[in-house]
Design a protein around this motif. Sequence first.
Motif, short mmCIF file in Angstrom:
data_model
loop_
_atom_site.label_atom_id
_atom_site.label_comp_id
_atom_site.label_asym_id
_atom_site.label_seq_id
_atom_site.Cartn_x
_atom_site.Cartn_y
_atom_site.Cartn_z
N LEU A 15 0.83 -1.20 0.00
CA LEU A 15 0.00 0.00 0.00
C LEU A 15 0.87 1.25 0.00
N ILE A 17 0.90 5.77 -0.19
CA ILE A 17 0.12 6.95 0.15
C ILE A 17 0.71 8.14 -0.59
N THR A 73 -4.65 20.03 8.22
CA THR A 73 -4.16 18.81 7.58
C THR A 73 -3.69 19.12 6.17
N GLY A 76 0.60 14.27 4.05
CA GLY A 76 -0.02 12.97 3.87
C GLY A 76 -0.32 12.27 5.18
N THR A 77 -1.43 11.57 5.25
CA THR A 77 -1.80 10.79 6.43
C THR A 77 -2.25 9.40 6.02
N GLY A 78 -2.19 8.47 6.96
CA GLY A 78 -2.66 7.12 6.70
C GLY A 78 -1.67 6.07 7.13
N ASP A 79 -1.98 4.82 6.80
CA ASP A 79 -1.15 3.67 7.17
C ASP A 79 -0.58 3.02 5.92
N SER A 80 0.61 2.47 6.04
CA SER A 80 1.17 1.61 5.02
C SER A 80 1.84 0.45 5.72
N ARG A 84 3.09 4.75 9.76
CA ARG A 84 1.84 5.47 9.94
C ARG A 84 2.11 6.95 10.07
N TRP A 86 -0.12 10.69 11.00
CA TRP A 86 -1.40 11.23 11.44
C TRP A 86 -1.21 12.56 12.17
#
Length: 245
Positions: A15, A17, A73, A76-80, A84, A86
């Motif tokens: 994944l 981002i 914001t 970039g934010t999110g999980d891979s 992470r 945030w």
Amino acid sequence: MLGGLAAFGVIGIGLVIVLLAWASISASNANNGNANNRNENRNTNVITNNTNTNTNNSNSDLPASFTDDFSATKWGTGDSKFGRFWYADDEYHMSSKEKTYIVMYAPSDDYNTENATVKVTARSVAGTVPLYGFGLMVHCAQSKAKQLEDYALLIYPTDTPQYEVIIHKDGVQKSLVEKTNSSAIRPGTNPNQLEVRVKGSELSFYVNGQYLTRITDTENFKRGRAGLYTSDTAEVAFDDLEISR
């Protein structure tokens, strides 16, 4: 800009981002705890998402000063599979997976670092020091081959604090200034203000207003943006990014 960098061998890319560049260090080599071994041969697999961090903007086109207190914001934010990103409490938080390091490049050319003084406040949330440090990046961009290119000031706020200066060139990371002790760095959970002053090809590095070292930008990376770096599983928070030109 999306990127994947294997620090000690090839890794699969999962994944991704937007604006995320990640790097992974294999367990077989990370256990020695020597960050200066990160200049071994590596392969990079980069995926772009209509974003090019190579900027052609003239420094004169940018404002004399620019600030980001991370209350909005933008990054970039999110999980891979490698970490992470945030926002929390008006700070930007990053956490890598075990035995990996990750970086995030700034979201726009407003964060250009050519002939600029760049500052950010960084802290370890729990006081745990990431295995390969954390810190501030300048001149961040993708190469023509879509590999990571940048310089970074990393700190290790242990009981005997240290700093390190690294470079990514064509997706390969190596130390330019190896780990050096510095009493200017505050240990534990204490915040540290990291600073890079760029004048032409000269980059000077400071922590909490105290001079550490300087290098010459022999790779001519001057057109890039600011960025943030951390490693391993310790949670790190960044705040009050300032760029003055």
